[in-house]
Design an enzyme around this catalytic site. Structure first.
Site, PDB file in Angstrom:
ATOM      1  N   ASN A   9      35.471  94.340   4.105  1.00  0.00           N
ATOM      2  CA  ASN A   9      36.274  94.063   2.916  1.00  0.00           C
ATOM      3  C   ASN A   9      37.775  94.225   3.145  1.00  0.00           C
ATOM      4  O   ASN A   9      38.566  94.047   2.230  1.00  0.00           O
ATOM      5  CB  ASN A   9      35.813  94.916   1.731  1.00  0.00           C
ATOM      6  CG  ASN A   9      35.969  96.396   1.978  1.00  0.00           C
ATOM      7  OD1 ASN A   9      36.221  96.833   3.087  1.00  0.00           O
ATOM      8  ND2 ASN A   9      35.814  97.187   0.929  1.00  0.00           N
ATOM      9  N   CYS A  10      38.186  94.522   4.360  1.00  0.00           N
ATOM     10  CA  CYS A  10      39.607  94.633   4.709  1.00  0.00           C
ATOM     11  C   CYS A  10      40.206  93.225   4.788  1.00  0.00           C
ATOM     12  O   CYS A  10      39.672  92.348   5.476  1.00  0.00           O
ATOM     13  CB  CYS A  10      39.748  95.343   6.051  1.00  0.00           C
ATOM     14  SG  CYS A  10      41.411  95.297   6.745  1.00  0.00           S
ATOM     15  N   ASN A  11      41.304  92.991   4.099  1.00  0.00           N
ATOM     16  CA  ASN A  11      41.909  91.660   4.063  1.00  0.00           C
ATOM     17  C   ASN A  11      42.330  91.172   5.443  1.00  0.00           C
ATOM     18  O   ASN A  11      42.164  89.994   5.767  1.00  0.00           O
ATOM     19  CB  ASN A  11      43.110  91.639   3.112  1.00  0.00           C
ATOM     20  CG  ASN A  11      42.684  91.674   1.665  1.00  0.00           C
ATOM     21  OD1 ASN A  11      41.576  91.258   1.318  1.00  0.00           O
ATOM     22  ND2 ASN A  11      43.543  92.180   0.806  1.00  0.00           N
ATOM     23  N   LYS A  14      39.293  90.108   7.288  1.00  0.00           N
ATOM     24  CA  LYS A  14      38.834  88.816   6.757  1.00  0.00           C
ATOM     25  C   LYS A  14      39.638  87.672   7.370  1.00  0.00           C
ATOM     26  O   LYS A  14      39.078  86.650   7.777  1.00  0.00           O
ATOM     27  CB  LYS A  14      38.971  88.778   5.233  1.00  0.00           C
ATOM     28  CG  LYS A  14      37.958  89.618   4.495  1.00  0.00           C
ATOM     29  CD  LYS A  14      38.222  89.553   2.996  1.00  0.00           C
ATOM     30  CE  LYS A  14      37.312  90.472   2.230  1.00  0.00           C
ATOM     31  NZ  LYS A  14      37.600  90.466   0.792  1.00  0.00           N
TER      32      LYS A  14
END
Length: 116
Positions: A9-11, A14
């Site tokens: 879920n880390c941008n 991603k």
């Protein structure tokens, strides 16, 4: 084989995963929060990456640490112990390829690294 370490879920993770997919680069994703990380791997990373780059001193996990834990992270053994205990302090993503280790994501750097 390329292995990308991070948290799904880390941008930044991603973006890195999307870049690899868009460029047709096969990789293995290792979620170090779910799958863990071992001391030997962290030791190998610290041999190639400075602690100042590997330990994320900007995140909420770091800011919540007591001062003695922060101070211990200035030395390799203390940083490894901290990263084992709180993998969220590892700067993301970590990329392993051809025996090398890189930390963070920069589209330009990765394009150069992989000839894209």
């Amino acid at each position: 084989m390329i292995t990308l370490y991070g948290i799904p879920n880390c941008n930044t993770v991603k973006k890195a995963r999307q870049w690899l997919a868009d460029n047709g680069i096969d990789y293995i994703f290792h979620d170090f929060k779910k799958q863990g990380i071992d001391a030997a791997r962290l030791q190998a990373w610290t041999a190639q990456v400075p602690l100042a780059k590997l330990v994320n001193r900007q995140g909420t996990t770091w800011r919540a640490l007591p001062d003695d834990s922060k101070a211990a992270a200035d030395e390799t053994a203390g940083a490894i112990a901290l990263m084992l205990d709180k993998p969220s302090v590892i700067k993301r993503p970590v990329l392993e390829w051809d025996g090398k280790v890189g930390v963070g994501f920069s589209e330009a750097d990765w394009a150069e690294r992989f000839g894209k």
